[in-house]
Design a protein around this motif. Structure first.
Motif, PDB file in Angstrom:
ATOM      1  N   ASP A 148      -1.210  -0.873   4.825  1.00 33.23           N
ATOM      2  CA  ASP A 148      -0.257  -1.678   4.080  1.00 33.23           C
ATOM      3  C   ASP A 148      -0.792  -3.072   3.769  1.00 33.23           C
ATOM      4  O   ASP A 148      -0.532  -3.621   2.692  1.00 33.23           O
ATOM      5  CB  ASP A 148       1.072  -1.774   4.825  1.00 33.23           C
ATOM      6  CG  ASP A 148       1.908  -0.511   4.683  1.00 33.23           C
ATOM      7  OD1 ASP A 148       1.585   0.351   3.840  1.00 33.23           O
ATOM      8  OD2 ASP A 148       2.910  -0.379   5.431  1.00 33.23           O
ATOM      9  N   ALA A 189      -0.902   2.199   9.594  1.00 36.64           N
ATOM     10  CA  ALA A 189       0.086   1.557   8.728  1.00 36.64           C
ATOM     11  C   ALA A 189      -0.207   0.069   8.587  1.00 36.64           C
ATOM     12  O   ALA A 189      -0.121  -0.499   7.490  1.00 36.64           O
ATOM     13  CB  ALA A 189       1.495   1.782   9.259  1.00 36.64           C
ATOM     14  N   SER A 246       5.049   3.771   5.511  1.00 35.10           N
ATOM     15  CA  SER A 246       4.365   2.718   4.759  1.00 35.10           C
ATOM     16  C   SER A 246       5.393   1.860   4.053  1.00 35.10           C
ATOM     17  O   SER A 246       6.388   2.358   3.532  1.00 35.10           O
ATOM     18  CB  SER A 246       3.413   3.343   3.727  1.00 35.10           C
ATOM     19  OG  SER A 246       2.913   2.344   2.848  1.00 35.10           O
ATOM     20  N   TYR A 280      -2.486  10.012   6.298  1.00 36.02           N
ATOM     21  CA  TYR A 280      -1.394   9.419   5.516  1.00 36.02           C
ATOM     22  C   TYR A 280      -0.023   9.914   5.992  1.00 36.02           C
ATOM     23  O   TYR A 280       0.981   9.256   5.761  1.00 36.02           O
ATOM     24  CB  TYR A 280      -1.509   9.802   4.047  1.00 36.02           C
ATOM     25  CG  TYR A 280      -2.583   9.131   3.229  1.00 36.02           C
ATOM     26  CD1 TYR A 280      -3.386   8.114   3.708  1.00 36.02           C
ATOM     27  CD2 TYR A 280      -2.789   9.536   1.916  1.00 36.02           C
ATOM     28  CE1 TYR A 280      -4.360   7.527   2.927  1.00 36.02           C
ATOM     29  CE2 TYR A 280      -3.758   8.953   1.120  1.00 36.02           C
ATOM     30  CZ  TYR A 280      -4.536   7.946   1.622  1.00 36.02           C
ATOM     31  OH  TYR A 280      -5.495   7.361   0.830  1.00 36.02           O
TER      32      TYR A 280
END
Length: 197
Positions: free
Chosen positions: A61, A57, A44, A37
């Protein structure tokens, strides 16, 4: 129609927490399940503070944008200290499945004590046509048993934890999955499966 998806960061040996997860200790010791993360250069678009690799990402997303409500189990809720009164997703309403009363729930959180079917139905109604995300091994397993899961998404981290809370609990029989997408990324491989009916 919206889908029901179970998505989790998981070790290669199938754990979604480290050792000794509980309230005040989060998801346990030294899991490294969520390092991806924050290990990249791409912010993000959905989660403030997340900086992922470009492939992560893109996958993360796209998935997060699909979710309109989340159903979490009691263990996940308590291990996450009640998500600080919010939820695991910044814009999605949270439904907590538990057979015991819950103290101190916020207006963004709803207790459902009548079973997984009712929890998913309530989440679907609140999701505004978006998908329902499932959090916690118990919730995902109960939803699989009830035939309610459309997709299983594993963010598989290359680590063997050897202990913790497993993602899947015992099922009464086989559940067949079909791999739809596999995206390798630094520190994680994103695997998206459709549940075959």
């Amino acid at each position: 129609m919206s889908k029901v998806i179970g998505a989790h960061a998981v070790s290669v040996d199938g754990y979604i927490t480290g050792r000794d997860p509980r309230a005040g200790r989060g998801l346990g010791d030294g899991t490294m399940l969520f390092d991806w993360y924050f290990d990249g250069d791409t912010p993000s678009r959905v989660f403030d503070g997340f900086r992922l690799s470009e492939p992560s990402a893109r996958v993360f997303d796209a998935l997060a944008a699909r979710v309109g409500a989340v159903v979490a189990g009691r263990n996940t809720y308590e291990d996450s200290d009640g998500f600080g009164g919010g939820g695991p997703h910044p814009a999605a309403r949270l439904f907590v499945l538990s057979h015991r009363p819950m103290p101190k729930m916020s207006e963004r959180q709803t207790l459902v004590s009548t079973g997984i079917q009712d929890a998913i139905a309530a989440a679907r109604a609140a999701a505004g046509g978006k998908d329902v995300g499932l959090m916690g091994g118990g919730v995902v397993t109960e939803a699989l048993k009830a035939g309610l899961v459309d997709e299983v998404i594993l963010h598989q981290v290359p680590i063997l934890l050897g202990h913790g809370r497993p993602f899947f609990q015992p099922l009464p029989g086989h559940v067949r999955l079909r791999l739809v997408e596999a995206v390798p990324a630094p520190g994680v491989t994103h695997l998206r499966y459709e549940v075959e009916r």
